[in-house]
Design an enzyme around this catalytic site. Structure first.
Site, PDB file in Angstrom:
ATOM      1  N   ARG A 166     -30.163  41.729 -73.646  1.00 36.74           N
ATOM      2  CA  ARG A 166     -30.024  41.388 -74.579  1.00 36.74           C
ATOM      3  C   ARG A 166     -31.760  41.097 -75.480  1.00 36.74           C
ATOM      4  O   ARG A 166     -31.547  41.307 -76.589  1.00 36.74           O
ATOM      5  CB  ARG A 166     -30.172  40.030 -74.194  1.00 36.74           C
ATOM      6  CG  ARG A 166     -28.893  39.938 -73.783  1.00 36.74           C
ATOM      7  CD  ARG A 166     -28.289  38.296 -73.130  1.00 36.74           C
ATOM      8  NE  ARG A 166     -28.876  37.496 -74.738  1.00 36.74           N
ATOM      9  CZ  ARG A 166     -29.505  36.046 -74.285  1.00 36.74           C
ATOM     10  NH1 ARG A 166     -29.401  35.456 -73.195  1.00 36.74           N
ATOM     11  NH2 ARG A 166     -29.886  35.844 -75.381  1.00 36.74           N
ATOM     12  N   ARG A 188     -27.195  31.533 -78.263  1.00 30.83           N
ATOM     13  CA  ARG A 188     -27.070  30.103 -78.317  1.00 30.83           C
ATOM     14  C   ARG A 188     -27.483  30.491 -80.105  1.00 30.83           C
ATOM     15  O   ARG A 188     -27.095  29.363 -80.791  1.00 30.83           O
ATOM     16  CB  ARG A 188     -28.415  29.789 -77.567  1.00 30.83           C
ATOM     17  CG  ARG A 188     -27.479  28.731 -76.215  1.00 30.83           C
ATOM     18  CD  ARG A 188     -28.680  28.357 -75.621  1.00 30.83           C
ATOM     19  NE  ARG A 188     -29.269  26.996 -76.542  1.00 30.83           N
ATOM     20  CZ  ARG A 188     -28.469  26.118 -76.688  1.00 30.83           C
ATOM     21  NH1 ARG A 188     -28.052  25.405 -76.278  1.00 30.83           N
ATOM     22  NH2 ARG A 188     -29.073  25.515 -77.176  1.00 30.83           N
ATOM     23  N   LYS A 230     -36.755  40.165 -81.744  1.00 29.15           N
ATOM     24  CA  LYS A 230     -35.048  39.367 -81.393  1.00 29.15           C
ATOM     25  C   LYS A 230     -35.025  38.414 -82.636  1.00 29.15           C
ATOM     26  O   LYS A 230     -34.913  37.881 -83.484  1.00 29.15           O
ATOM     27  CB  LYS A 230     -35.294  39.318 -80.195  1.00 29.15           C
ATOM     28  CG  LYS A 230     -33.658  38.397 -79.854  1.00 29.15           C
ATOM     29  CD  LYS A 230     -33.609  38.271 -78.369  1.00 29.15           C
ATOM     30  CE  LYS A 230     -34.516  37.487 -78.048  1.00 29.15           C
ATOM     31  NZ  LYS A 230     -34.000  36.358 -77.824  1.00 29.15           N
ATOM     32  N   ASN A 231     -36.242  37.575 -82.308  1.00 23.58           N
ATOM     33  CA  ASN A 231     -36.189  36.111 -82.382  1.00 23.58           C
ATOM     34  C   ASN A 231     -35.925  35.956 -83.975  1.00 23.58           C
ATOM     35  O   ASN A 231     -36.607  34.551 -84.517  1.00 23.58           O
ATOM     36  CB  ASN A 231     -37.193  35.525 -81.651  1.00 23.58           C
ATOM     37  CG  ASN A 231     -36.109  35.346 -80.557  1.00 23.58           C
ATOM     38  OD1 ASN A 231     -35.506  35.438 -79.992  1.00 23.58           O
ATOM     39  ND2 ASN A 231     -36.610  34.197 -79.271  1.00 23.58           N
ATOM     40  N   CYS A 285     -27.380  26.195 -70.922  1.00 25.04           N
ATOM     41  CA  CYS A 285     -27.701  27.381 -69.946  1.00 25.04           C
ATOM     42  C   CYS A 285     -28.517  27.850 -69.475  1.00 25.04           C
ATOM     43  O   CYS A 285     -29.015  26.793 -68.528  1.00 25.04           O
ATOM     44  CB  CYS A 285     -28.427  28.359 -71.526  1.00 25.04           C
ATOM     45  SG  CYS A 285     -30.394  28.234 -71.795  1.00 25.04           S
ATOM     46  N   ARG A 318     -31.252  22.482 -73.068  1.00 23.62           N
ATOM     47  CA  ARG A 318     -30.951  22.885 -74.730  1.00 23.62           C
ATOM     48  C   ARG A 318     -29.775  22.399 -76.027  1.00 23.62           C
ATOM     49  O   ARG A 318     -28.762  22.746 -76.044  1.00 23.62           O
ATOM     50  CB  ARG A 318     -31.249  24.701 -75.038  1.00 23.62           C
ATOM     51  CG  ARG A 318     -31.743  24.954 -74.433  1.00 23.62           C
ATOM     52  CD  ARG A 318     -31.477  26.651 -73.863  1.00 23.62           C
ATOM     53  NE  ARG A 318     -32.594  27.284 -74.801  1.00 23.62           N
ATOM     54  CZ  ARG A 318     -32.825  28.238 -75.498  1.00 23.62           C
ATOM     55  NH1 ARG A 318     -31.982  29.104 -74.345  1.00 23.62           N
ATOM     56  NH2 ARG A 318     -33.017  29.580 -76.505  1.00 23.62           N
ATOM     57  N   PRO A 319     -30.298  20.823 -76.165  1.00 22.01           N
ATOM     58  CA  PRO A 319     -28.722  20.994 -76.505  1.00 22.01           C
ATOM     59  C   PRO A 319     -29.256  20.579 -78.388  1.00 22.01           C
ATOM     60  O   PRO A 319     -30.773  21.110 -78.371  1.00 22.01           O
ATOM     61  CB  PRO A 319     -29.225  18.980 -76.953  1.00 22.01           C
ATOM     62  CG  PRO A 319     -30.365  18.858 -76.091  1.00 22.01           C
ATOM     63  CD  PRO A 319     -30.806  20.252 -74.938  1.00 22.01           C
ATOM     64  N   VAL A 320     -28.528  20.294 -79.459  1.00 22.05           N
ATOM     65  CA  VAL A 320     -28.714  20.819 -80.724  1.00 22.05           C
ATOM     66  C   VAL A 320     -28.609  19.561 -81.483  1.00 22.05           C
ATOM     67  O   VAL A 320     -28.312  19.836 -83.049  1.00 22.05           O
ATOM     68  CB  VAL A 320     -28.361  21.795 -81.266  1.00 22.05           C
ATOM     69  CG1 VAL A 320     -27.908  23.831 -80.713  1.00 22.05           C
ATOM     70  CG2 VAL A 320     -26.075  21.121 -81.030  1.00 22.05           C
ATOM     71  N   ASP A 321     -29.095  18.123 -80.823  1.00 21.47           N
ATOM     72  CA  ASP A 321     -29.036  16.918 -81.486  1.00 21.47           C
ATOM     73  C   ASP A 321     -29.539  16.898 -83.278  1.00 21.47           C
ATOM     74  O   ASP A 321     -29.958  16.407 -84.040  1.00 21.47           O
ATOM     75  CB  ASP A 321     -29.476  15.719 -80.178  1.00 21.47           C
ATOM     76  CG  ASP A 321     -30.522  15.698 -79.994  1.00 21.47           C
ATOM     77  OD1 ASP A 321     -31.038  17.738 -79.487  1.00 21.47           O
ATOM     78  OD2 ASP A 321     -31.656  15.055 -79.409  1.00 21.47           O
ATOM     79  N   ILE A 343     -41.502  23.148 -72.023  1.00 19.79           N
ATOM     80  CA  ILE A 343     -40.417  24.062 -73.224  1.00 19.79           C
ATOM     81  C   ILE A 343     -39.239  23.363 -72.444  1.00 19.79           C
ATOM     82  O   ILE A 343     -38.711  22.786 -72.890  1.00 19.79           O
ATOM     83  CB  ILE A 343     -40.710  24.267 -73.598  1.00 19.79           C
ATOM     84  CG1 ILE A 343     -42.297  24.852 -74.266  1.00 19.79           C
ATOM     85  CG2 ILE A 343     -39.936  24.943 -75.247  1.00 19.79           C
ATOM     86  CD1 ILE A 343     -42.637  23.373 -75.816  1.00 19.79           C
ATOM     87  N   ASP A 367     -41.897  32.130 -73.326  1.00 17.49           N
ATOM     88  CA  ASP A 367     -41.480  32.854 -73.190  1.00 17.49           C
ATOM     89  C   ASP A 367     -41.906  34.318 -72.695  1.00 17.49           C
ATOM     90  O   ASP A 367     -41.340  35.194 -72.116  1.00 17.49           O
ATOM     91  CB  ASP A 367     -41.303  33.759 -74.634  1.00 17.49           C
ATOM     92  CG  ASP A 367     -39.599  33.061 -75.251  1.00 17.49           C
ATOM     93  OD1 ASP A 367     -39.354  32.685 -74.523  1.00 17.49           O
ATOM     94  OD2 ASP A 367     -38.498  33.063 -76.302  1.00 17.49           O
TER      95      ASP A 367
END
Ligand code: EPU
Length: 422
Positions: free
Chosen positions: A401, A92, A22-23, A116, A121-124, A331, A309
């Site tokens: 998912r 995301r 998936k990833n 989430c 889980r920022p995207v900075d 993490i 995971d």
């Protein structure tokens, strides 16, 4: 809403074909935005997150054709450069369209992904990276508006980006953007995850110039355009790990096909430490277990460390193993939601900050439990497979998912799992 009913204490025997990752599939599908040529992909798993990505790409204007074994994507004519909230909120990874859209079309507008279940889980780091490449970014009404139209020819400018924290999708987003930037981009403290390498290899086939994949320093020399190519997505490390842990717990012997053991070494080492027997032969891993395991300690960390995971699945395993163990999650700050549900099945777990202390005992018993996120749900399936009696897992859309044909694959090796619709 679907639920799973699982009858426990059945040993697992047989063969499992591991699906595409998936990833890796998500960023690779999205990389189609970087080229007007055709991208033909094989080994893309049939999952809910893949459907969401296809919906998003379709909305942007990508033409998608599928047959049983491959997906063909053509982003020749793009009619939107924005990813709306409705699509981003369910997944995301949609943030990954920002880099390709910005570098090919000099403009992008992507909804900020919210918090989430597993953490904030920022995207900075993504945003700071695009800014370092010269993009102007403002955040308005929940959207990231990015533009490089003020730069010569609208092209991003290569530079050195030091990422404060290892981020998988951050590395992928910036690497995709850098392929079409002017000059050289160095991503320092880049993610080394095999999925990042798989994306990088696909980009190289499209004509990108990338060095250092799989190391902490990735160097990308921008080119003016990329072309289409064909690529087969790598195997899913986490799916393979999940089937291996299941068999360690229930006892039995299964063979996972289509895997590369080198890429899941951290998982294999921990399974061996717990007492399972593992044999590796070409693209196959065989696990044999009598179900009597020793509790093991572990701490999650970026690749090649132990993957976050797989943390929840190993937690389920430690609940039935002999001894007391500690699992530390480094993490994501909130990735212990499976604990309360495992406790409902009889597990003995205490949480102290980001460490779970598990007192192993070989009895779990079936109960009604609730899935909260993808990997938490997988841990409940594993607990249910080894528990006494029947377990009902509700809200299994999380599992859909990320696990292709989960109940079919488990039933083929001797489990008894039924999907019911309430
Ligand atoms: N982080 C920041 N700022 C950023 C980006 C990340 O602070 O701009 C932090 C995160 O909050 C987290 C850490 O950095 O604490 C690492 O997060 P990362 O960015 O690596 O996670 P991700 O890219 O959002 C991917 C996988 C996850 C997997 C993590 C870690 C995809 C689509 N998702 O997420 O997979 O857990 O890397 O390996 O590749 C899953 O499949 O169940 C899943 C959650």
């Amino acid at each position: 809403m679907d639920s799973l009913i699982i009858q426990g204490q059945r040993k697992l025997f047989g063969d499992v074909l591991i699906s595409g990752a998936k990833n890796a599939a998500l960023p690779i599908l999205i990389s189609s935005l970087l080229t007007p040529g055709k991208l033909v992909l094989k080994n893309v798993p049939k999952l809910f997150d893949i459907q969401t990505t296809e919906k998003l790409l379709h909305f942007l204007g990508v033409e998608i054709n599928k047959d049983e074994s491959s997906i063909e994507l053509n982003a020749k004519l793009i009619n939107h450069i924005d990813a709306p909230y409705d699509l981003v909120k369910t997944m995301r990874a949609s943030i990954l369209v920002l880099g390709p859209l910005l570098s090919r079309f000099s403009k992008a507008r992507v909804s900020l992904p919210g918090g989430c279940a597993i953490g904030s889980r920022p995207v900075d780091i993504h945003i700071r990276g695009f800014e370092a490449m010269g993009a102007r970014i403002n955040i308005d009404q929940g959207y990231i508006n990015a533009s490089s139209e003020h730069l010569p020819d609208g092209r991003l400018i290569g530079t050195t980006i030091n990422m404060d924290q290892v981020t998988v999708t951050g590395t992928e987003n910036l690497m995709m953007a850098a392929t079409l930037a002017r000059g050289e981009t160095i991503l320092d403290n880049a993610a080394k995850e095999p999925e990042v390498v798989d994306l990088g290899n696909c980009l190289i086939k499209m004509g990108a110039k990338i060095l250092g994949l799989g190391t902490k320093k990735i160097t990308i020399t921008g080119v003016e355009s990329l072309s289409g190519t064909k690529h087969a997505v790598m195997f899913d490390r986490i799916e393979a790990g999940t089937y291996l842990v299941a068999t360690a717990m229930t006892g039995g012997e299964i063979c996972c096909h289509g895997v590369d053991a080198d890429k899941i070494e951290a998982i294999i080492l921990k399974l061996k430490e717990a007492g399972a027997e593992i044999k590796i032969n070409d693209e196959k891993i065989t696990i044999k277990s009598d179900g009597h395991l020793k509790a093991i300690n572990l701490t999650t960390s970026p690749y090649p460390g132990f993957p976050t995971d797989m943390q929840a699945q190993f937690m389920a395993m430690n609940t039935i193993a002999k001894g007391t163990s500690e699992i530390t999650e480094t993490i994501f700050e909130n990735r212990f939601m499976h604990v309360q549900e495992l406790v409902r099945m009889g597990a003995n777990i205490d949480i102290k900050k980001n460490t779970a202390i598990i007192r192993g005992d070989d009895k779990l018993s079936g109960a009604n439990v609730m899935a909260t996120d993808l990997r938490a749900s997988a841990s409940l399936v594993l607990a249910a497979l080894s528990a006494k009696g029947e377990t009902k897992i509700e809200r299994i859309y999380h599992l859909d998912r990320g696990y292709e044909m989960l109940e079919e694959k488990f039933n083929q090796i001797g489990a008894k799992i039924k999907r019911v619709n309430q």
